[in-house]
Write a protein that holds these residues in place. Structure first.
Motif, PDB file in Angstrom:
ATOM      1  N   ARG A 167     -10.179  10.561   1.117  1.00  0.00           N
ATOM      2  CA  ARG A 167     -10.183   9.022   0.592  1.00  0.00           C
ATOM      3  C   ARG A 167      -9.632   8.112   1.682  1.00  0.00           C
ATOM      4  O   ARG A 167     -10.091   6.939   1.911  1.00  0.00           O
ATOM      5  CB  ARG A 167      -9.497   8.980  -0.684  1.00  0.00           C
ATOM      6  CG  ARG A 167      -9.285   7.397  -1.215  1.00  0.00           C
ATOM      7  CD  ARG A 167      -8.484   7.631  -2.525  1.00  0.00           C
ATOM      8  NE  ARG A 167      -8.899   8.540  -3.427  1.00  0.00           N
ATOM      9  CZ  ARG A 167      -9.870   8.368  -4.280  1.00  0.00           C
ATOM     10  NH1 ARG A 167     -10.628   6.954  -4.551  1.00  0.00           N
ATOM     11  NH2 ARG A 167     -10.516   8.990  -5.348  1.00  0.00           N
ATOM     12  N   GLU A 168      -8.599   8.322   2.257  1.00  0.00           N
ATOM     13  CA  GLU A 168      -7.950   7.823   3.408  1.00  0.00           C
ATOM     14  C   GLU A 168      -8.631   7.447   4.551  1.00  0.00           C
ATOM     15  O   GLU A 168      -8.781   6.638   5.320  1.00  0.00           O
ATOM     16  CB  GLU A 168      -6.705   8.685   3.906  1.00  0.00           C
ATOM     17  CG  GLU A 168      -5.205   8.530   2.767  1.00  0.00           C
ATOM     18  CD  GLU A 168      -4.130   8.946   3.227  1.00  0.00           C
ATOM     19  OE1 GLU A 168      -4.138   9.024   4.566  1.00  0.00           O
ATOM     20  OE2 GLU A 168      -3.327   9.703   2.447  1.00  0.00           O
TER      21      GLU A 168
ATOM     22  N   LYS B 118       0.652  -1.245  -0.002  1.00  0.00           N
ATOM     23  CA  LYS B 118       0.079  -0.036  -0.190  1.00  0.00           C
ATOM     24  C   LYS B 118       0.990   1.458  -0.190  1.00  0.00           C
ATOM     25  O   LYS B 118       0.574   2.401  -0.574  1.00  0.00           O
ATOM     26  CB  LYS B 118      -0.910  -0.066   1.267  1.00  0.00           C
ATOM     27  CG  LYS B 118      -1.876   1.192   1.431  1.00  0.00           C
ATOM     28  CD  LYS B 118      -2.640   1.165   2.417  1.00  0.00           C
ATOM     29  CE  LYS B 118      -3.426   2.373   2.807  1.00  0.00           C
ATOM     30  NZ  LYS B 118      -4.341   2.323   3.799  1.00  0.00           N
ATOM     31  N   SER B 119       2.032   1.180   0.790  1.00  0.00           N
ATOM     32  CA  SER B 119       2.764   2.315   0.944  1.00  0.00           C
ATOM     33  C   SER B 119       3.393   2.584  -0.400  1.00  0.00           C
ATOM     34  O   SER B 119       3.781   3.893  -0.700  1.00  0.00           O
ATOM     35  CB  SER B 119       3.873   2.342   2.031  1.00  0.00           C
ATOM     36  OG  SER B 119       3.262   2.077   3.224  1.00  0.00           O
TER      37      SER B 119
ATOM     38  N   ASP C 136       3.237   7.350   5.526  1.00  0.00           N
ATOM     39  CA  ASP C 136       2.577   6.000   4.643  1.00  0.00           C
ATOM     40  C   ASP C 136       2.251   4.919   5.478  1.00  0.00           C
ATOM     41  O   ASP C 136       1.511   4.031   5.065  1.00  0.00           O
ATOM     42  CB  ASP C 136       3.830   5.705   3.708  1.00  0.00           C
ATOM     43  CG  ASP C 136       4.205   6.790   2.672  1.00  0.00           C
ATOM     44  OD1 ASP C 136       5.354   7.198   2.512  1.00  0.00           O
ATOM     45  OD2 ASP C 136       3.074   7.590   2.323  1.00  0.00           O
TER      46      ASP C 136
ATOM     47  N   THR D   3       1.161   4.466  -2.962  1.00  0.00           N
ATOM     48  CA  THR D   3       0.704   5.779  -2.499  1.00  0.00           C
ATOM     49  C   THR D   3       1.846   6.616  -2.345  1.00  0.00           C
ATOM     50  O   THR D   3       1.718   7.910  -2.435  1.00  0.00           O
ATOM     51  CB  THR D   3      -0.084   5.950  -1.236  1.00  0.00           C
ATOM     52  OG1 THR D   3       0.586   5.333  -0.217  1.00  0.00           O
ATOM     53  CG2 THR D   3      -1.207   5.060  -1.220  1.00  0.00           C
ATOM     54  N   GLU D   4       3.182   6.163  -2.422  1.00  0.00           N
ATOM     55  CA  GLU D   4       4.258   6.947  -2.141  1.00  0.00           C
ATOM     56  C   GLU D   4       4.858   7.724  -3.594  1.00  0.00           C
ATOM     57  O   GLU D   4       4.687   7.212  -4.505  1.00  0.00           O
ATOM     58  CB  GLU D   4       5.561   6.340  -1.653  1.00  0.00           C
ATOM     59  CG  GLU D   4       6.724   6.753  -1.515  1.00  0.00           C
ATOM     60  CD  GLU D   4       6.753   8.184  -0.391  1.00  0.00           C
ATOM     61  OE1 GLU D   4       6.830   9.276  -1.013  1.00  0.00           O
ATOM     62  OE2 GLU D   4       6.190   8.024   0.397  1.00  0.00           O
ATOM     63  N   LYS D   5       4.961   8.824  -3.329  1.00  0.00           N
ATOM     64  CA  LYS D   5       5.116   9.704  -4.473  1.00  0.00           C
ATOM     65  C   LYS D   5       6.868   9.993  -4.842  1.00  0.00           C
ATOM     66  O   LYS D   5       7.230  10.292  -5.694  1.00  0.00           O
ATOM     67  CB  LYS D   5       4.857  11.124  -4.634  1.00  0.00           C
ATOM     68  CG  LYS D   5       3.174  11.079  -4.840  1.00  0.00           C
ATOM     69  CD  LYS D   5       2.635  12.648  -4.831  1.00  0.00           C
ATOM     70  CE  LYS D   5       1.166  12.435  -5.030  1.00  0.00           C
ATOM     71  NZ  LYS D   5       0.301  11.533  -3.970  1.00  0.00           N
TER      72      LYS D   5
END
Length: 465
Positions: free
Chosen positions: A410-411, A369-370, A383, A373-375
């Protein structure tokens, strides 16, 4: 890469004509004037197909075929024969020729025969490649960890793979029991045969016997056709019985019979079927306690527990978290094409502080998941907020939950759903005293979906008995 064909005939005009006719098939074509010349060329270059005349001076087609089958068994041989040579053709087929073409022949028939060979060859290469990929994927060196307890696990995996003994893998949910079973199978002498997995708790009790032993047509309502069970499918290979502790008592006797006699009988059938299959079992239950309570047969316990491998929970091998995190970072970074390479010290510290009830499976889920989502290139502490003690979505949270309007919508929504589903499942199992079938029915979910959600949230039925 072009496939290579060697055409063997004592008539030069035939070789030239055939070479021209097959030019459009994309083959690398070589020719030989006799059997001796053909063997010489086979020594110099690898060929996939040999097309040879039957009647030639000196070494004829049959003698050449025998030499090829002895020294180059991977090469497909097609015999070219004249009318009236049927006895020799029969002998050639017995010696291992793939096909025969009769003179004068239709070039389309020859092309069809060669295309079948090329398709078969491609499938075999693909099968070898896939098998190699599977063996590498389940190499026990892929089981990550340097903790001293894991070193003993590696030793036992090697021991189990080198023997054919019945093996029991023990450990909490999410510790990697199925991965260990696959590592044992794919490093054992049975690795080229099937590995069949049956999850004893994921299949309703009424269907489990049929799933394992199969059934005959008409054995019960709805049995419209004969079904081959998992034991038969695993013949010559390995049967992995996951969560064997949840196997119903009536069925335990039949499992015991197989382990003792190596034979089964389909549901509704009379014929005894001999099966050569190794059995590897796994459980997250305390089988010794279950034996005392009469929930598990003592004789079956001793049969499945010849060699035992215990996988420690993640909370007892926290020193492996950096290695596991690095492994999953690379796995999901490659899978999703993300450039996430590292975990910040703060994020790593939060991993050490968590108690990991879902073990490695939960850690993998968190890392996946991290990564998504991590940029940036490094996973930061936020995260991993869903597992930190400060998170409103911790497994310890009880509904109703406080709303944190500082979080993205969303989170917050995902976290609320996560917490609500977990609480609902707990309440449902508690109400039904761990009876998954009954809890699933009352919830309106099918059994498989309900069970998958239990796995997702690290919930075990024994906690609600």
């Amino acid at each position: 890469m072009k496939r290579r064909i060697l055409i063997v005939d004592d008539e030069e005009i035939f070789l030239v004509q055939l070479k021209m006719a097959l030019k459009g098939m994309g083959l690398e074509i070589s020719t030989a004037r006799n059997g001796t010349d053909a063997l010489h060329k086979l020594e110099q270059k690898d060929f996939n197909i040999v097309l040879t005349d039957l009647k030639m001076p000196g070494m004829d087609g049959l003698q050449l075929l025998e030499n090829i089958r002895k020294s180059y068994p991977h090469i497909y041989v097609v015999i070219v024969t004249a009318y009236g040579e049927i006895p020799q053709v029969v002998q050639a087929m017995r010696l291992g020729a793939y096909d025969f073409i009769q003179k004068p022949f239709d070039i389309n028939l020859l092309e069809l025969s060669l295309k079948k060979i090329l398709q078969t060859h491609a499938l075999m290469e693909e099968n070898v490649s896939l098998r190699r990929e599977v063996e590498e994927r389940y190499d026990f060196h892929q089981i990550v960890g340097k903790n001293h307890r894991m070193k003993r696990v590696y030793e036992l995996i090697t021991l189990a793979a080198g023997s054919d003994t019945t093996t029991l893998i023990r450990g909490e949910t999410g510790t990697g029991k199925e991965l260990v079973a696959k590592a044992i199978h794919y490093h054992s002498p049975r690795k080229k045969k099937p590995l069949i997995t049956v999850n004893c708790v994921a299949i309703p009790e009424t269907l489990l016997e049929s799933e394992l032993f199969g059934h005959e047509k008409g054995a019960f309502t709805g049995a419209h056709n004969r079904k081959i069970g998992s034991f038969e499918l695993a013949d010559q290979g390995t049967l992995f019985l996951d969560e064997i502790g949840d196997c119903p008592l009536p069925l335990q006797g039949k499992l015991l019979r197989f382990l003792q006699e190596k034979e089964i009988r389909r549901v509704g059938g009379n014929r005894i079927i001999n099966i050569d299959a190794r059995v590897i079992s796994a459980t997250n239950q305390n089988l010794e306690e279950w034996v005392k309570q009469g929930k598990f047969r003592e004789d079956l316990y001793y049969r499945i527990n010849v060699l035992s491998i215990h996988l420690p929970p993640l909370r007892e091998r926290l020193d492996d978290i950096p290695f596991l995190a690095s492994h999953f970072l690379k796995k999901y970074g490659d899978l999703f094409g993300k450039g996430v390479k590292d975990v910040s010290p703060e994020a790593l510290n939060s991993l050490f502080q968590y108690h990991w009830p879902g073990n490695i499976r939960e850690l993998e889920n968190v890392i996946e998941k991290s990564v998504v989502t991590e940029k940036g290139a490094t996973i930061q502490r936020f995260d991993l907020s869903s597992i930190s003690e400060a998170s409103p979505f911790s497994r310890q949270t009880n509904l109703p939950l406080p709303l944190d309007t500082g979080m993205p919508f969303r989170e917050m929504k995902e976290g609320l759903i996560h917490a609500w589903e977990s609480e609902y499942l707990k309440a449902s199992l508690s109400k039904n005293r761990g009876n998954i079938t009954q809890a699933a029915r009352q919830s309106g979910l099918n059994y498989k979906t309900f069970y998958e959600k239990l796995v997702k949230y690290g919930l075990e039925r024994k906690e609600f008995l």
